[in-house]
Design an enzyme around this catalytic site. Structure first.
Site, mmCIF file in Angstrom:
data_model
loop_
_atom_site.group_PDB
_atom_site.id
_atom_site.type_symbol
_atom_site.label_atom_id
_atom_site.label_comp_id
_atom_site.label_asym_id
_atom_site.label_seq_id
_atom_site.Cartn_x
_atom_site.Cartn_y
_atom_site.Cartn_z
ATOM 1 N N CYS A 113 31.496 -3.238 -12.401
ATOM 2 C CA CYS A 113 31.693 -3.506 -10.967
ATOM 3 C C CYS A 113 31.438 -2.282 -10.093
ATOM 4 O O CYS A 113 31.335 -2.400 -8.878
ATOM 5 C CB CYS A 113 33.121 -3.993 -10.724
ATOM 6 S SG CYS A 113 33.491 -5.480 -11.647
ATOM 7 N N HIS A 253 36.033 -2.608 -3.762
ATOM 8 C CA HIS A 253 35.531 -3.649 -4.669
ATOM 9 C C HIS A 253 36.466 -4.841 -4.559
ATOM 10 O O HIS A 253 37.680 -4.697 -4.516
ATOM 11 C CB HIS A 253 35.487 -3.107 -6.102
ATOM 12 C CG HIS A 253 35.242 -4.180 -7.116
ATOM 13 N ND1 HIS A 253 34.241 -5.104 -6.968
ATOM 14 C CD2 HIS A 253 35.888 -4.492 -8.270
ATOM 15 C CE1 HIS A 253 34.274 -5.942 -7.990
ATOM 16 N NE2 HIS A 253 35.264 -5.597 -8.793
ATOM 17 N N ASN A 283 35.142 -12.441 -7.217
ATOM 18 C CA ASN A 283 34.712 -11.115 -7.692
ATOM 19 C C ASN A 283 33.243 -11.206 -8.080
ATOM 20 O O ASN A 283 32.915 -11.807 -9.095
ATOM 21 C CB ASN A 283 35.590 -10.712 -8.875
ATOM 22 C CG ASN A 283 35.214 -9.353 -9.441
ATOM 23 O OD1 ASN A 283 34.195 -8.772 -9.074
ATOM 24 N ND2 ASN A 283 36.043 -8.853 -10.352
HETATM 25 O O1 UT7 Z 1 36.217 -6.386 -11.293
HETATM 26 C C1 UT7 Z 1 37.008 -5.520 -12.066
HETATM 27 C C2 UT7 Z 1 37.654 -6.202 -13.156
HETATM 28 N N1 UT7 Z 1 38.681 -7.141 -12.888
HETATM 29 C C3 UT7 Z 1 39.838 -6.947 -12.237
HETATM 30 O O2 UT7 Z 1 40.025 -6.031 -11.504
HETATM 31 C C4 UT7 Z 1 40.924 -7.930 -12.476
HETATM 32 C C5 UT7 Z 1 42.265 -7.277 -12.429
HETATM 33 N N2 UT7 Z 1 43.331 -8.164 -12.786
HETATM 34 C C6 UT7 Z 1 43.700 -9.228 -12.043
HETATM 35 O O3 UT7 Z 1 43.111 -9.497 -11.008
HETATM 36 C C7 UT7 Z 1 44.902 -10.037 -12.491
HETATM 37 O O4 UT7 Z 1 45.489 -9.404 -13.608
HETATM 38 C C8 UT7 Z 1 44.552 -11.501 -12.842
HETATM 39 C C9 UT7 Z 1 44.250 -12.266 -11.558
HETATM 40 C C10 UT7 Z 1 43.385 -11.516 -13.787
HETATM 41 C C11 UT7 Z 1 45.759 -12.173 -13.496
HETATM 42 O O5 UT7 Z 1 46.915 -12.075 -12.680
HETATM 43 P P1 UT7 Z 1 48.280 -11.600 -13.327
HETATM 44 O O6 UT7 Z 1 49.287 -11.701 -12.264
HETATM 45 O O7 UT7 Z 1 48.072 -10.239 -13.937
HETATM 46 O O8 UT7 Z 1 48.559 -12.710 -14.395
HETATM 47 P P2 UT7 Z 1 48.720 -12.554 -15.977
HETATM 48 O O9 UT7 Z 1 47.428 -12.264 -16.621
HETATM 49 O O10 UT7 Z 1 49.839 -11.636 -16.238
HETATM 50 O O11 UT7 Z 1 49.150 -14.024 -16.338
HETATM 51 C C12 UT7 Z 1 50.368 -14.621 -15.862
HETATM 52 C C13 UT7 Z 1 50.451 -16.028 -16.358
HETATM 53 C C14 UT7 Z 1 50.180 -16.176 -17.853
HETATM 54 O O12 UT7 Z 1 51.063 -17.140 -18.354
HETATM 55 P P3 UT7 Z 1 52.401 -16.705 -19.118
HETATM 56 O O13 UT7 Z 1 51.961 -15.865 -20.258
HETATM 57 O O14 UT7 Z 1 53.209 -15.972 -18.106
HETATM 58 O O15 UT7 Z 1 52.973 -18.040 -19.512
HETATM 59 C C15 UT7 Z 1 48.785 -16.689 -17.924
HETATM 60 O O16 UT7 Z 1 48.540 -17.470 -19.070
HETATM 61 O O17 UT7 Z 1 49.454 -16.829 -15.712
HETATM 62 C C16 UT7 Z 1 48.706 -17.548 -16.700
HETATM 63 N N3 UT7 Z 1 47.364 -17.723 -16.196
HETATM 64 C C17 UT7 Z 1 46.987 -18.750 -15.404
HETATM 65 N N4 UT7 Z 1 47.684 -19.808 -14.925
HETATM 66 C C18 UT7 Z 1 47.040 -20.677 -14.140
HETATM 67 C C19 UT7 Z 1 46.269 -16.924 -16.377
HETATM 68 N N5 UT7 Z 1 45.212 -17.430 -15.737
HETATM 69 C C20 UT7 Z 1 45.635 -18.561 -15.119
HETATM 70 C C21 UT7 Z 1 45.006 -19.517 -14.290
HETATM 71 N N6 UT7 Z 1 45.736 -20.540 -13.830
HETATM 72 N N7 UT7 Z 1 43.708 -19.411 -13.930
#
Ligand code: UT7
Length: 326
Positions: A113, A253, A283
């Site tokens: 990115c 970004h 993104n």
């Molecule tokens: O471009 C550069 C690279 N990328 C980034 O910069 C991304 C950086 N990270 C993020 O933007 C965030 O970490 C995400 C948006 C990817 C995820 O948000 P988060 O608040 O960190 O969520 P998480 O990964 O900790 O997941 C929380 C929960 C999980 O369930 P449990 O384990 O708490 O039961 C996931 O399974 O949310 C669940 N989950 C979803 N639920 C509904 C993950 N993806 C989804 C989804 N819909 N699409």
């Protein structure tokens, strides 16, 4: 001293819009979750006949037109992407040919990115050294082709787009200023397409295991991003002898609205100082900053003479920050 001014800009997004509700029909997710956790409402996805090359050319033509520069005046083409048409040949050669930029050199720059800001800084070096006068820098991704549409933790995050700028040598003040490029390979596994390269060539097994798609440890990247954005902006501004007050617009970004909000909070700045387009495009990786720049100029928000601070982070993990006076 030779400066590198941005004299043209342009972007291209595919016409097909995919909303969060559309994705909720594919995977177990909801509009509410996606908006709350990322700020994304919709993304544009390339049509089957569109490629990284065709989208690059569309954005580049707009940037050249804006710059009133003919293709024959280009000295170098840099295409920043992690989703090229092919591993080989370089997509920069396909873009060069499609643009009709006869014999113009080009290369692909892959730093995830951060690719566009790395490309901008690289293009600036060719200009500052006196080697070249006009450099086309493109940030482009068709990540939809490398997304696992059954993995809700990644497929809701990405979109396709291209953005381009023309850098030109100038003796006037402004253009690309202080910058910082960085990488921390200890976090390399945090964003990875495991197979397809020399470490793990394509095989039936890699296909069956979905190893040709992007995998991401979102939490790890989130922590890294919030750590690096303010720290890198602080260092770049210190190099330039400037403060936050001297920056008209921050162009971060666009990976997650919460990352931008956290950075703004850490910097004690209102969110209105940041250009935000993630709600409409998700993104778009290497395309996100030139896309945001082009949109903000089109809206009349960014004007000639404005001091911009571009800050990016991504696969590698890498980061890249640059001051640019338009
Ligand atoms: O471009 C550069 C690279 N990328 C980034 O910069 C991304 C950086 N990270 C993020 O933007 C965030 O970490 C995400 C948006 C990817 C995820 O948000 P988060 O608040 O960190 O969520 P998480 O990964 O900790 O997941 C929380 C929960 C999980 O369930 P449990 O384990 O708490 O039961 C996931 O399974 O949310 C669940 N989950 C979803 N639920 C509904 C993950 N993806 C989804 C989804 N819909 N699409």
């Amino acid at each position: 001293m030779i400066n590198s001014k941005i004299i043209g800009w342009g972007a291209y997004v595919p016409s097909r819009v995919v909303t969060n509700n559309d994705l909720a029909k594919l995977v177990d997710t909801s509009d509410e979750w996606i908006v709350q956790r990322s700020g994304i409402r919709e993304r544009h996805i390339a049509a089957p006949e569109e490629t990284t090359c065709t989208m690059s050319v569309a954005a580049a033509k707009r940037a050249l037109e804006q710059a009133s520069l003919s293709v024959s005046e280009l000295d170098l083409i840099i295409v920043a992407t992690s989703s090229p048409d092919h591993f080989t040949p370089p997509v920069s050669s396909l873009v060069q040919h499609a643009l009709g930029a006869k014999d113009v050199p080009g290369f692909v720059l892959t730093t995830g990115c951060t690719g566009f800001v790395y490309g901008l800084v690289t293009g600036h070096q060719f200009i500052a050294s006196g080697a070249y006068r006009n450099v086309l820098v493109i940030g482009v991704e068709v990540l939809s082709r490398f997304t696992n549409w059954q993995d809700r933790s990644t497929c809701v995050l990405f979109g396709d787009a291209a953005g381009a700028v023309v850098l030109q040598a100038s003796t006037q003040a402004g253009g690309v200023g202080a910058f910082e490029l960085g990488s921390d390979g200890t976090l390399a596994e945090a964003i990875i397409m495991p197979a397809g390269g020399s470490a793990r060539p394509p095989s039936l097994e890699t296909l069956q295991n979905d190893e040709h798609f992007i995998r991401m440890n979102g939490r790890e990247v989130f922590k890294f991003a919030t750590r690096v954005v303010k720290a890198s902006c602080d260092r770049v501004l210190a190099k330039a002898g400037m403060t936050y007050a001297d920056v008209d617009h921050f162009i971060p970004h666009q990976a997650n609205l919460r990352i931008i909000e956290t950075a703004a909070e850490m910097m004690q700045l209102p969110l209105s100082r940041f250009v935000i387009v993630i709600d409409r495009y998700a993104n778009t990786s290497a395309a996100s900053i030139p896309l945001a720049l082009t949109e903000a100029i089109a809206e009349g928000r960014i004007k000639s003479g404005d001091q911009l601070l571009m800050v990016s982070f991504g696969a590698g993990l890498t980061w890249a920050t640059a001051l640019v006076q338009l």
